[in-house]
Motif scaffolding. Structure first.
Motif, PDB file in Angstrom:
ATOM      1  N   HIS A  40       0.798  -1.190   0.108  1.00 38.89           N
ATOM      2  CA  HIS A  40      -0.035  -0.024   0.056  1.00 38.89           C
ATOM      3  C   HIS A  40       0.905   1.370  -0.006  1.00 38.89           C
ATOM      4  O   HIS A  40       0.672   2.188  -0.767  1.00 38.89           O
ATOM      5  N   ALA A  41       2.009   1.112   0.626  1.00 37.39           N
ATOM      6  CA  ALA A  41       2.801   2.239   0.783  1.00 37.39           C
ATOM      7  C   ALA A  41       3.711   2.722  -0.612  1.00 37.39           C
ATOM      8  O   ALA A  41       3.499   3.595  -0.942  1.00 37.39           O
ATOM      9  N   VAL A  42       3.970   1.645  -1.300  1.00 34.11           N
ATOM     10  CA  VAL A  42       4.584   1.853  -2.881  1.00 34.11           C
ATOM     11  C   VAL A  42       3.766   2.275  -3.715  1.00 34.11           C
ATOM     12  O   VAL A  42       3.972   3.143  -4.514  1.00 34.11           O
ATOM     13  N   GLN A  43       2.415   2.190  -3.542  1.00 30.23           N
ATOM     14  CA  GLN A  43       1.406   2.704  -4.197  1.00 30.23           C
ATOM     15  C   GLN A  43       1.379   4.171  -3.998  1.00 30.23           C
ATOM     16  O   GLN A  43       1.390   4.909  -5.035  1.00 30.23           O
ATOM     17  N   ASP A  44       1.157   4.523  -2.817  1.00 33.54           N
ATOM     18  CA  ASP A  44       1.103   6.142  -2.550  1.00 33.54           C
ATOM     19  C   ASP A  44       2.548   6.771  -3.025  1.00 33.54           C
ATOM     20  O   ASP A  44       2.409   7.726  -3.678  1.00 33.54           O
ATOM     21  N   LEU A  45       3.381   5.969  -2.873  1.00 33.70           N
ATOM     22  CA  LEU A  45       4.649   6.697  -3.078  1.00 33.70           C
ATOM     23  C   LEU A  45       5.089   6.857  -4.798  1.00 33.70           C
ATOM     24  O   LEU A  45       5.535   7.651  -5.140  1.00 33.70           O
ATOM     25  N   SER A  46       4.458   5.676  -5.615  1.00 34.68           N
ATOM     26  CA  SER A  46       4.487   5.748  -7.041  1.00 34.68           C
ATOM     27  C   SER A  46       3.709   6.758  -7.442  1.00 34.68           C
ATOM     28  O   SER A  46       3.815   7.399  -8.397  1.00 34.68           O
ATOM     29  N   ASP A  47       2.488   6.831  -6.890  1.00 36.86           N
ATOM     30  CA  ASP A  47       1.431   7.960  -7.130  1.00 36.86           C
ATOM     31  C   ASP A  47       1.756   9.463  -6.952  1.00 36.86           C
ATOM     32  O   ASP A  47       1.579  10.380  -8.079  1.00 36.86           O
ATOM     33  N   TYR A  48       2.631   9.766  -5.942  1.00 37.35           N
ATOM     34  CA  TYR A  48       2.558  10.938  -5.431  1.00 37.35           C
ATOM     35  C   TYR A  48       3.978  11.697  -4.920  1.00 37.35           C
ATOM     36  O   TYR A  48       4.317  12.434  -4.195  1.00 37.35           O
ATOM     37  N   SER A  49       5.230  10.565  -5.504  1.00 38.69           N
ATOM     38  CA  SER A  49       6.335  11.084  -5.123  1.00 38.69           C
ATOM     39  C   SER A  49       7.041  12.585  -5.924  1.00 38.69           C
ATOM     40  O   SER A  49       7.331  13.310  -5.385  1.00 38.69           O
TER      41      SER A  49
END
Length: 429
Positions: free
Chosen positions: A357-366
């Motif tokens: 779930h964290a890598v999804q947020d990181l991929s979408d919003y980094s």
């Protein structure tokens, strides 16, 4: 404890094949069957539209390194990159060096090498691989799967453990969604893309792109171009754009594509031939499906991993790296629980779901989209590197450096950078 005798892996991509290496090296208690719906990539029959560049960072390379000789075999057909060159309209190119080298390769090439090493090391009495073969049904109670070959012949085989490594449109996951309490969200990201390739060198014009850098362009309308060095002085990459604003929409000739690249992506345009432009013009637009599950297992015998469990946007290149990291984490759990899958599977979900779930947020919003935040992004990157150099024990690098140059867990990277991720998320909304 009864040892697993037979594991079936659906999907012979990088994660499924690496898992086969890991399981077979554990001893004679495992025999494996792998089924893949696409052709054997070693036969040269896979569509080049299906392939794309992959940048292996420390996470993915650490998992590969566990199999002796595998990283060396991949490196022999890859290019080491030292960082990224970012090009923006009306600005000088900005070079972002990496602390650790990035191993750049092609998706089909990577799969072919892992596959060839696998078949070289293990005999057919322990390893069976069948391509052009689609999983059509799963019976969790009977522990069987039904498959169909490209000649429409159907057959059923049993398993002790079933692993769904069959991508974002996983048949195994869909069975679990329809027949168990597994909850899964699937979304197409707003972006679409077309893959392309050009020569790295134009000898007639005396031009070349630097051979050890990933080259990235961002236009004001959020159209992006990413080119990754490949062996043979080639650049392979993707043109990424909003699905509702295709910059090639309405073009009727490859000359129009070539002219667009000359104007918007000057260096790439100078390296692009008319044949390259024609290939890009004719190539179909592709969309990216993201997957978010509440767990990655069912009972004591079914596991999801890689894109089947947590497909993400490719914006920071973590899809393949996180999938390979899945295999390494699973292997450690098998060690801890002595191959008792009844304990391993729930522990895998407990450990891996927060990171997924964290890598999804990181991929979408980094990486931000608006100009003000892009300036702040580079400022944070530079200041973060400086402070980390001065106070390495107290100050962590900025989000990109933590993701790309370390194997700090994705959930920890998100925790350390939650304020930034929230700011970018608000700017998108």
């Amino acid at each position: 404890m009864a040892l697993v005798q037979k594991a079936i892996i659906i999907g012979a991509g990088a994660a499924g094949l690496l898992l086969a290496h890991y399981l077979l090296r554990r001893g004679d208690q495992y025999c494996l069957e792998l089924y893949e719906r696409r052709p054997d990539p070693r036969q040269g029959e896979m569509s080049q539209a299906r392939t794309f560049p992959i940048s292996l960072q420390e996470r993915g390379r650490k998992a590969i390194r566990e199999i002796p000789g595998l990283e060396e075999a991949i490196a022999a057909q890859s290019v080491f990159c030292q960082g990224t060159m970012i090009y923006r309209p009306k600005s000088k190119p900005r070079r972002i060096p990496r602390q650790n080298q990035i191993l750049c390769t092609d998706r089909n090439e990577l799969v072919s090498i892992i596959l060839q090493e696998l078949t070289n090391r293990y005999s057919s009495d322990r390893l069976k691989i069948q391509f052009d073969c689609t999983c059509t049904q799963v019976d969790a109670r009977a522990k069987t799967v039904t498959l169909e070959s490209n000649t429409k012949e159907q057959f059923t085989t049993s398993y002790d453990v079933l692993v769904g490594a069959d991508g974002a449109k996983s048949v195994v996951r869909e069975f679990l969604v329809q027949n168990t309490s597994l909850e899964c969200e699937q979304h197409y990201v707003p972006d679409a893309y077309k893959s392309l390739g050009v020569s790295r060198i134009n000898s007639e014009k005396g031009l070349s792109a630097e051979p050890d850098l990933i080259h990235a362009w961002t236009l004001d309308n959020n159209t992006r171009l990413l080119l990754v060095p490949q062996p043979g002085d080639r650049l392979q990459g993707t043109l990424i754009f909003n699905a509702e604003n295709n910059p090639l929409e309405g073009f009727s000739t490859p000359e129009q594509v070539w002219e667009l690249f000359q104007e918007k992506f000057p260096l790439c345009g100078e390296l692009m031939t008319m044949a390259d432009a024609d290939t890009l013009w004719k190539r179909q637009v592709a969309r990216i499906l993201t997957v978010r599950c509440d767990r990655f297992h069912e009972g004591d015998s079914i596991l999801l991993m890689g894109d089947a469990a947590h497909a993400v946007s490719p914006s920071i290149g973590q899809g393949c790296n996180s999938a390979l990291e899945d295999v390494l984490i699973l292997d450690k759990l098998l060690d801890r629980y002595r191959d008792d899958w009844r304990q391993v599977l729930p522990q895998f979900s407990e450990q891996r779901v927060p990171d997924a779930h964290a890598v999804q947020d990181l991929s979408d919003y980094s990486f931000p989209r608006n100009k003000r935040l892009i300036f702040e992004f580079f400022l944070r990157l530079q200041v973060g590197r400086l402070l980390h150099r001065w106070f390495p024990q107290r100050m962590k690098p900025f989000v990109f450096d933590l993701v790309l140059d370390s194997d700090v867990s994705y959930s920890e990277v998100l925790r350390l950078n939650q304020g930034w991720i929230n700011k970018v998320k608000r700017s998108v909304s």
